[in-house]
Design a protein around this motif. Structure first.
Motif, PDB file in Angstrom:
ATOM      1  N   MET A   1     -78.301   4.355   7.412  1.00  0.00           N
ATOM      2  CA  MET A   1     -79.477   3.490   7.246  1.00  0.00           C
ATOM      3  C   MET A   1     -80.666   4.286   6.706  1.00  0.00           C
ATOM      4  O   MET A   1     -81.428   3.801   5.861  1.00  0.00           O
ATOM      5  N   ASN A   2     -80.800   5.517   7.188  1.00  0.00           N
ATOM      6  CA  ASN A   2     -81.893   6.361   6.703  1.00  0.00           C
ATOM      7  C   ASN A   2     -81.735   6.670   5.222  1.00  0.00           C
ATOM      8  O   ASN A   2     -82.722   6.724   4.467  1.00  0.00           O
ATOM      9  N   LEU A   3     -80.492   6.874   4.787  1.00  0.00           N
ATOM     10  CA  LEU A   3     -80.260   7.141   3.360  1.00  0.00           C
ATOM     11  C   LEU A   3     -80.751   5.985   2.500  1.00  0.00           C
ATOM     12  O   LEU A   3     -81.402   6.177   1.466  1.00  0.00           O
ATOM     13  N   VAL A   4     -80.430   4.768   2.935  1.00  0.00           N
ATOM     14  CA  VAL A   4     -80.888   3.590   2.177  1.00  0.00           C
ATOM     15  C   VAL A   4     -82.407   3.506   2.199  1.00  0.00           C
ATOM     16  O   VAL A   4     -83.047   3.253   1.160  1.00  0.00           O
ATOM     17  N   LYS A   5     -82.997   3.730   3.373  1.00  0.00           N
ATOM     18  CA  LYS A   5     -84.452   3.626   3.514  1.00  0.00           C
ATOM     19  C   LYS A   5     -85.160   4.659   2.642  1.00  0.00           C
ATOM     20  O   LYS A   5     -86.109   4.321   1.911  1.00  0.00           O
TER      21      LYS A   5
END
Length: 622
Positions: A590-594
Motif C-alpha cells: 500500500m505504501n508503494l502505491v501511495k
C-alpha cells in the motif's frame, strides 16, 4: 517575497520526499525476512513557511525530509530480553534434569529397586540353607551388583557435572564474543551518527546481539547522550551493557571478557566434585559474582545444575583461632543439622577454600570434634594473609548457598544412603560369627575401596579410618568407592551369619547354636523392611530410589513447565514486537502505491511549472 521559481522548489521537495519514501519502502520489502530487521520510515514535516507580505500572510515552502528512522519500541525489547533470560535458564535445566531422571530410572534389569530386591531375596535363601557356601556367595554377588550400581551412578553423575562445567566455559566464550561485537558496533554507530545520519541497520545488529546475549545471561542496557564541553548534547551516545545482576560488560567501545579458572585439588568445595570445576573472573582480575541471585539465563541454569546443593552448605562461627607462623587452626561451631551428621558430610577431602570474615583462606585438612564443632588447619603461607585471632567470632562459610537440587545434591543423597546402610549391615554382621570351624568373630561386609590410609591406598575398615578425625565415622565411604571386603568375597564363610551365644567371654572359644543358625541374617532382613531400624527420609531401606527419583521427576517436570510457559510468552512478546517493528508485506505494498502517486504528482507539478516558465521566459519576451 518568494521568487518566481518558488513553485519549482516546492515541487522538487515533494519529489525528493516521495523518492526517499519509495527507497525506504523498497528497503523494507527487501528485508522482510531478515532476522532482527526493524521497519524503517521517513520522518518529514512541512517546511517553514515564508512571509510574502501579502494579504494571505505566508506561503508554504514544501516539505522537509528530516530522517529515516527505524520503528522500534524499547519497552518490548526489555520484555523480550527478560523473558529470554528465564527461557534460557529453564532450557538448560530441562535438559540436564531429564538426564538425571534417565540415570535414576529402574529398567527392571540394572536399576536400584531391581538389584535391591535381588539382594533381599538372596538373604532369604541363606535362611533356608545357612551352611551352604554357594548360597552365601550368591548373596555376595547380589550385594556386589548393588555396590556396582552406586559406583556407576556416581561416575555418571560426576561425568554429567563435568559436561555442565564444559558448557559453562562455552557460554563464557559466547559472552566474550558478543561483548567484542557489541563494542565494535557501538563504535560504528557513533562514527556514523556524528555525521547526522541514523545508523538504523547497525542498531538492529546491536539489538540482535542483545537478543542472543539475553538467553545466556540477564541483560540491562543504558544509553546516554554524550555532552560537549559546553554541556550540550551531541549526536553520539554512551551505550552500556550490564549482565549478571549489574556487572558491566560493555561501555561504549570498551568491553571486558570472562576468564575460566579451573579449581585445583586444593580448592574443591565438595567431596563429590570433579576436578577442575571453573570459577569465572573478569579479564582485569576482578571477581565475577557467579552465585548472585540476580543472575539469570543459561548461565544460571548451568551453575545451579553443577553446584546446586539444595541450600545445604558449610557455615558457622569461628569460636577460637590459634595462630602459628606457617599455619593456623580455627574452631568453628555449626548449628545446621546436616553439618552434625557425618553421613551427610560433603566437605572436600583434599583441602579447599574457606571464607572467614569475608577473607578467603586455604585449608589443608579438617577434623570433626562432635556436637557441631569442626577444626580446620589453615595454610597461612598459601593464603593472602595469615589467619589471626582477630577473626574469632567471624562468620565462616565454604561454597555458596544454592537453593536448587543440582548434581552435588544427588551425589550427597547417594552418599548418605550408602553410608547409613553400610553401617547398619556392618554392625549386624560384626556381632555375628563366621561359619568356620571353630567359628570366629566376623568382619564387616561393606567397605571403601582405595582409601588413602597410612600413606597408601587400601581398603578401609571405616570405623578405624581417621583421616579427618576420630568422629568422621563412614565419611571415607562414598557411592563411588563402596565395595565388599575382599576377604569375605574370597571366602563367603567369613560372613557373620551366626549369633554369638558365648556363655564365657573370657575363654577363647566362640559358641553358636549350630551350622544352620542365621540370626544375623534375619536381623539384616528385619532391618531392610523396618524404617524404625533404618530410615532414609522417612522411608525404609528400599525407599531410596522413590525418594531420589521423585526429586528428579519433580525438578524435571517443574523445569519443563516453566520452559513451556516462557516459550509461550516468547511467542506472544515477539508477536507484539513484530507488530510494531516488523515488515508487513501488505502494508508496504500500500505504501508503494501511495508514494508512487506522490512521486507522480510531484513530477507532474514540475512538468506544469516547466511549461509555465517556458511560456513566461521564452515565449513572452519582446
Amino acid at each position: 517575497m518568494s521568487s518566481t521559481f518558488f513553485g519549482l522548489t516546492i515541487a522538487s521537495s515533494g519529489l525528493k520526499a516521495a523518492n526517499a519514501a519509495l527507497n525506504t519502502t523498497g528497503n523494507n520489502v527487501s528485508n522482510v525476512n531478515t532476522a532482527g530487521y526493524s521497519r524503517q520510515e521517513v520522518k518529514s514535516e512541512a517546511a517553514n513557511a515564508l512571509r510574502v507580505f501579502a494579504t494571505y500572510g505566508c506561503a508554504g515552502a514544501g516539505v522537509e525530509t528530516l530522517a529515516i528512522e527505524r520503528v522500534r519500541d524499547q519497552f518490548y525489547d526489555n520484555k523480550y530480553w527478560a523473558n529470554e533470560t528465564k527461557l534460557g535458564e529453564y532450557d538448560a535445566k530441562v535438559y540436564y534434569c531429564k538426564m538425571i531422571e534417565e540415570y535414576l530410572k529402574d529398567d527392571n534389569k540394572t536399576g536400584f529397586k531391581t538389584l535391591f530386591n535381588k539382594m533381599s531375596a538372596a538373604l532369604q535363601e541363606i535362611t533356608k540353607n545357612a551352611s551352604s557356601t554357594d548360597v552365601k556367595a550368591e548373596f555376595l554377588g547380589t550385594a556386589k551388583a548393588l555396590t556396582d550400581y552406586f559406583n556407576n551412578m556416581y561416575g555418571d553423575l560426576r561425568d554429567l557435572q563435568a559436561d555442565i562445567n564444559d558448557e559453562i566455559k562455552i557460554r563464557a566464550d559466547q559472552i566474550n564474543s558478543i561483548a567484542q561485537d557489541l563494542a565494535t558496533v557501538n563504535k560504528q554507530i557513533n562514527t556514523i551518527e556524528l555525521t547526522g545520519s541514523r545508523a538504523n541497520e547497525l542498531r538492529d545488529k546491536r539489538d540482535l546481539l542483545l537478543d542472543e546475549l539475553s538467553a545466556i545471561v540477564d541483560v540491562q542496557t543504558q544509553e546516554l547522550p554524550i555532552l560537549d564541553e559546553q554541556g550540550n548534547e551531541t549526536a553520539a551516545h554512551r551505550f552500556m551493557v550490564k549482565i549478571a545482576g549489574g556487572q558491566t560488560l560493555v561501555d561504549m567501545d570498551d568491553y571486558k571478557t570472562l576468564i575460566c579458572v579451573a579449581r585445583t585439588d586444593e580448592e574443591k568445595v565438595n567431596q563429590t566434585d570433579v576436578d577442575g570445576l571453573y570459577d569465572l573472573q573478569w579479564s582485569n582480575g576482578l571477581k565475577f559474582s557467579l552465585y548472585n541471585s540476580s543472575m539469570g539465563g543459561i548461565l544460571r541454569g548451568l551453575i545451579e545444575m553443577r553446584d546446586g546443593n539444595n541450600g545445604e552448605y558449610f557455615n558457622g562461627t569461628a569460636t577460637n583461632v590459634s595462630y602459628h607462623k606457617h599455619f593456623s587452626t580455627v574452631t568453628i561451631k555449626t548449628t545446621d543439622s546436616h553439618l552434625q551428621n557425618m553421613a551427610k558430610c560433603n566437605l572436600s577431602d583434599t583441602g579447599g577454600v574457606i571464607n572467614v570474615g569475608d577473607q578467603l583462606y586455604y585449608y589443608t585438612q579438617w577434623t570433626y570434634k562432635g556436637n557441631g564443632e569442626y577444626s580446620f588447619t589453615i595454610d597461612n603461607e598459601k593464603s593472602d594473609m595469615p589467619l589471626t585471632q582477630s577473626k574469632t567470632g567471624a562468620n565462616v562459610s565454604i561454597g555458596a548457598e544454592i537453593h536448587y537440587q543440582g548434581v552435588p545434591y544427588y551425589l550427597k543423597q547417594m552418599n548418605e544412603w550408602v553410608r547409613d546402610f553400610s553401617k547398619k549391615v556392618n554392625d549386624i554382621f560384626k556381632e555375628g560369627l563366621t561359619a568356620e570351624d571353630p567359628p570366629k568373630k566376623a568382619d564387616i561386609l561393606f567397605t571403601a575401596d582405595y582409601v588413602r590410609l597410612d600413606g597408601q591406598y587400601k581398603q578401609s575398615q571405616l570405623d578405624t579410618a581417621t583421616a579427618n578425625g576420630e568422629n568422621t565415622g563412614y565419611y571415607n565411604l562414598t557411592a563411588g568407592n563402596v565395595t565388599l571386603l575382599d576377604a569375605v568375597v574370597k571366602n563367603p564363610d567369613l560372613l557373620g551369619t551366626r549369633k554369638d551365644i558365648d556363655k564365657d567371654p573370657d575363654d577363647d572359644v566362640d559358641e553358636t547354636e549350630g551350622k544352620e543358625q542365621c540370626d544375623q541374617v534375619w536381623a539384616v532382613i528385619s532391618m531392610l523392611g523396618d524404617k524404625n531400624q533404618f530410615s532414609f527420609r522417612g522411608r525404609d531401606a528400599g525407599g531410596f530410589l522413590e525418594c531420589v527419583l521423585s526429586d528428579a521427576l519433580l525438578n524435571a517436570s517443574n523445569a519443563e513447565n516453566f520452559y513451556k510457559t516462557y516459550y509461550s510468552l516468547e511467542t506472544n512478546i515477539e508477536n507484539q514486537r513484530t507488530s510494531i517493528s516488523g515488515v508487513d508485506e501488505d502494508e508496504e505494498a500500500m505504501n508503494l502505491v501511495k508514494y508512487e502517486n506522490s512521486y507522480t504528482l510531484a513530477s507532474k507539478m514540475i512538468n506544469v511549472l516547466t511549461e509555465v516558465y517556458d511560456r513566461l521566459i521564452l515565449q513572452t519576451g519582446v
